[in-house]
Enzyme design. Structure first.
Site, PDB file in Angstrom:
ATOM      1  N   LEU A   1      80.066  16.719  -0.854  1.00 39.93           N
ATOM      2  CA  LEU A   1      79.672  15.858   0.267  1.00 39.93           C
ATOM      3  C   LEU A   1      78.269  15.290   0.087  1.00 39.93           C
ATOM      4  O   LEU A   1      77.846  14.446   0.883  1.00 39.93           O
ATOM      5  CB  LEU A   1      79.710  16.668   1.576  1.00 39.93           C
ATOM      6  CG  LEU A   1      81.088  17.099   2.064  1.00 39.93           C
ATOM      7  CD1 LEU A   1      80.955  17.973   3.302  1.00 39.93           C
ATOM      8  CD2 LEU A   1      81.950  15.883   2.361  1.00 39.93           C
ATOM      9  N   SER A   2      77.535  15.739  -0.928  1.00 43.02           N
ATOM     10  CA  SER A   2      76.138  15.308  -1.075  1.00 43.02           C
ATOM     11  C   SER A   2      75.979  13.788  -1.182  1.00 43.02           C
ATOM     12  O   SER A   2      75.074  13.226  -0.555  1.00 43.02           O
ATOM     13  CB  SER A   2      75.486  16.010  -2.270  1.00 43.02           C
ATOM     14  OG  SER A   2      75.353  17.380  -1.986  1.00 43.02           O
TER      15      SER A   2
ATOM     16  N   THR B   1      73.847  21.768  -8.718  1.00 42.30           N
ATOM     17  CA  THR B   1      74.665  22.787  -8.077  1.00 42.30           C
ATOM     18  C   THR B   1      75.318  23.650  -9.147  1.00 42.30           C
ATOM     19  O   THR B   1      74.998  23.530 -10.336  1.00 42.30           O
ATOM     20  CB  THR B   1      75.680  22.137  -7.105  1.00 42.30           C
ATOM     21  OG1 THR B   1      76.321  23.163  -6.353  1.00 42.30           O
ATOM     22  CG2 THR B   1      76.712  21.294  -7.846  1.00 42.30           C
TER      23      THR B   1
ATOM     24  N   LYS C   1      72.231  26.022 -11.765  1.00 47.50           N
ATOM     25  CA  LYS C   1      70.948  26.237 -11.076  1.00 47.50           C
ATOM     26  C   LYS C   1      69.954  27.050 -11.918  1.00 47.50           C
ATOM     27  O   LYS C   1      68.749  26.815 -11.841  1.00 47.50           O
ATOM     28  CB  LYS C   1      71.180  26.904  -9.719  1.00 47.50           C
ATOM     29  CG  LYS C   1      71.838  25.957  -8.719  1.00 47.50           C
ATOM     30  CD  LYS C   1      72.026  26.596  -7.362  1.00 47.50           C
ATOM     31  CE  LYS C   1      72.655  25.597  -6.396  1.00 47.50           C
ATOM     32  NZ  LYS C   1      72.861  26.147  -5.059  1.00 47.50           N
TER      33      LYS C   1
ATOM     34  N   ASP D   1      67.552  25.404  -0.906  1.00 48.27           N
ATOM     35  CA  ASP D   1      68.701  26.087  -0.289  1.00 48.27           C
ATOM     36  C   ASP D   1      68.267  27.073   0.801  1.00 48.27           C
ATOM     37  O   ASP D   1      68.855  27.118   1.880  1.00 48.27           O
ATOM     38  CB  ASP D   1      69.507  26.856  -1.344  1.00 48.27           C
ATOM     39  CG  ASP D   1      70.396  25.949  -2.170  1.00 48.27           C
ATOM     40  OD1 ASP D   1      70.737  24.846  -1.704  1.00 48.27           O
ATOM     41  OD2 ASP D   1      70.753  26.359  -3.294  1.00 48.27           O
TER      42      ASP D   1
ATOM     43  N   GLY E   1      77.246  39.010  -2.951  1.00 51.47           N
ATOM     44  CA  GLY E   1      77.132  38.139  -4.115  1.00 51.47           C
ATOM     45  C   GLY E   1      75.699  38.136  -4.623  1.00 51.47           C
ATOM     46  O   GLY E   1      74.748  38.346  -3.849  1.00 51.47           O
TER      47      GLY E   1
ATOM     48  N   ALA F   1      73.658  31.145  -5.786  1.00 49.60           N
ATOM     49  CA  ALA F   1      73.624  30.853  -4.349  1.00 49.60           C
ATOM     50  C   ALA F   1      72.845  31.935  -3.606  1.00 49.60           C
ATOM     51  O   ALA F   1      71.978  31.640  -2.770  1.00 49.60           O
ATOM     52  CB  ALA F   1      75.040  30.737  -3.804  1.00 49.60           C
TER      53      ALA F   1
HETATM   54  P1  ATR Z   1      76.875  30.652  -7.353  1.00 56.30           P
HETATM   55  O1  ATR Z   1      75.836  29.722  -7.880  1.00 56.30           O
HETATM   56  O2  ATR Z   1      77.869  30.002  -6.428  1.00 56.30           O
HETATM   57  O3  ATR Z   1      76.286  31.888  -6.776  1.00 56.30           O
HETATM   58  P2  ATR Z   1      77.521  32.162  -9.695  1.00 56.30           P
HETATM   59  O4  ATR Z   1      76.093  32.206 -10.110  1.00 56.30           O
HETATM   60  O5  ATR Z   1      78.598  31.954 -10.713  1.00 56.30           O
HETATM   61  O6  ATR Z   1      77.773  31.037  -8.614  1.00 56.30           O
HETATM   62  O7  ATR Z   1      77.798  33.539  -8.894  1.00 56.30           O
HETATM   63  C1  ATR Z   1      79.047  33.801  -8.348  1.00 56.30           C
HETATM   64  C2  ATR Z   1      78.968  35.052  -7.487  1.00 56.30           C
HETATM   65  O8  ATR Z   1      80.264  35.295  -6.939  1.00 56.30           O
HETATM   66  C3  ATR Z   1      78.571  36.312  -8.251  1.00 56.30           C
HETATM   67  O9  ATR Z   1      77.923  37.197  -7.352  1.00 56.30           O
HETATM   68  C4  ATR Z   1      79.953  36.863  -8.653  1.00 56.30           C
HETATM   69  O10 ATR Z   1      79.981  38.234  -8.950  1.00 56.30           O
HETATM   70  P3  ATR Z   1      79.647  38.735 -10.482  1.00 56.30           P
HETATM   71  O11 ATR Z   1      78.146  38.617 -10.641  1.00 56.30           O
HETATM   72  O12 ATR Z   1      80.102  40.167 -10.481  1.00 56.30           O
HETATM   73  O13 ATR Z   1      80.411  37.857 -11.390  1.00 56.30           O
HETATM   74  C5  ATR Z   1      80.712  36.577  -7.383  1.00 56.30           C
HETATM   75  N1  ATR Z   1      82.165  36.550  -7.575  1.00 56.30           N
HETATM   76  C6  ATR Z   1      82.893  35.593  -8.185  1.00 56.30           C
HETATM   77  N2  ATR Z   1      84.206  35.902  -8.140  1.00 56.30           N
HETATM   78  C7  ATR Z   1      84.306  37.083  -7.479  1.00 56.30           C
HETATM   79  C8  ATR Z   1      85.401  37.925  -7.099  1.00 56.30           C
HETATM   80  N3  ATR Z   1      86.663  37.603  -7.379  1.00 56.30           N
HETATM   81  N4  ATR Z   1      85.111  39.060  -6.415  1.00 56.30           N
HETATM   82  C9  ATR Z   1      83.838  39.403  -6.108  1.00 56.30           C
HETATM   83  N5  ATR Z   1      82.765  38.644  -6.453  1.00 56.30           N
HETATM   84  C10 ATR Z   1      83.002  37.505  -7.119  1.00 56.30           C
END
Ligand code: ATR
Length: 283
Positions: free
Chosen positions: A19-20, A65, A69, A105, A130, A134
């Site tokens: 949407l940006s 994004t 990042k 953010d 997480g 993000a």
């Molecule tokens: P973003 O920039 O959106 O944070 P990212 O840096 O790829 O994207 O991080 C994704 C996050 O979602 C991480 O915390 C990841 O956990 P891992 O560090 O263990 O990979 C988490 N994540 C992604 N898929 C997941 C899942 N199926 N269950 C639990 N955590 C998940």
């Protein structure tokens, strides 16, 4: 585009449904600033050359994004303290021929929660689910906003541990395995920051994490926010808030960095929300 228009872009993968571009077009119309803002699909391997090509073609500012990042921070000549602290950049500004990296953010999230939703974050026992880009982008701003004890839970331990180490407040910020979250008690602020729901699957979360009158926030918006907000409502969270407001607020902060003019976010938020009625917040 006139010859004097500002050339801006969003880099990420995927970016097609972002949407940006809509948000920045609305800000431009509101402020009468001439700009172009395009979405450029780039993966980690292609990012540096895509960014260089963009600068060569007159690009002066960008948003970044997932999954770029961290990579963006490595390409910057200078970093704002709020980007340097966690090594994640969502905003690039061309300065003196090099990229200056910032991260809007966290400011965007806190502004959405405290101003749009009129929430007081101070002292809240906080859970961040997480530990990727993000989460790293918002944790410092939550701490600066005065939340209380903060736990970061993640599927794997390395990234949560690294985040907690980077923050450097061991008495206040802790990391745990996501699978051990059930032992952490209850939280008055729960922030979902995984990318798992972009594939439709919310990791298993015990309802016992939600204190009574808790606020639950998903940094995702659109369909990716539905599973967590449904979980929060089933657990009687007082507020279940998606990432749309944060998206608009971080965009306004980036726009201000690029152009020196702060746009009004409420009309743009209302316009986007009107097109996402099924995602209306519970409060
Ligand atoms: P973003 O920039 O959106 O944070 P990212 O840096 O790829 O994207 O991080 C994704 C996050 O979602 C991480 O915390 C990841 O956990 P891992 O560090 O263990 O990979 C988490 N994540 C992604 N898929 C997941 C899942 N199926 N269950 C639990 N955590 C998940």
């Amino acid at each position: 585009m006139t010859p004097t228009a500002h050339r801006l872009a969003l880099f990420g993968h995927p970016v097609a449904h972002s949407l940006s571009p809509t948000i920045h077009a609305a800000f431009a119309a509101q402020t009468a600033v001439a700009l172009s803002y395009e979405a450029i699909d780039a993966d980690i391997d292609g990012f540096a050359s895509a960014l260089a090509a963009f600068a060569g073609a007159g690009g002066t500012g960008a948003n970044v994004t997932l999954p770029l990042k961290h990579a963006a921070a490595a390409l910057c000549a200078t970093l704002d303290p709020r980007a340097r602290r966690m090594g994640v950049v969502n905003t690039l500004v061309l300065r003196d021929g090099g990229w200056h990296g910032d991260n809007t953010d966290g400011t965007g999230l806190v502004r959405d929660l405290t101003e749009r939703h009129a929430l007081d974050l101070r002292g809240r026992r906080t859970l961040v689910i997480g530990a990727g880009g993000a989460a790293a982008g918002v944790v410092p701003a939550l701490l600066d906003a005065g939340v209380g004890e903060l736990y970061i839970v993640n599927r794997s331990s390395e990234r949560a541990d690294a985040l907690v180490d980077a923050i450097g407040e061991p008495g206040r910020v802790h990391s745990r395995y996501l699978a051990d979250a059930h032992a952490l008690g209850e939280f008055s602020l729960v922030v979902h920051a995984t990318s798992a729901t972009r594939g439709g699957m919310l990791p298993p979360l015990p309802m016992s994490l939600l204190a009574s009158r808790a606020t639950a926030v998903d940094l995702n918006y659109g369909e990716a926010a539905i599973p967590f907000l449904a979980w929060a409502r089933a657990g009687n969270a007082l507020h279940a808030i998606d990432g749309l407001g944060m998206l608009v607020e971080q965009a306004a902060e980036s726009f201000t960095l690029w152009l020196g003019e702060r746009p009004q976010t409420d009309p743009v938020y209302a316009q986007l929300r009107a097109h996402a009625p099924t995602l209306a917040t519970a409060d």
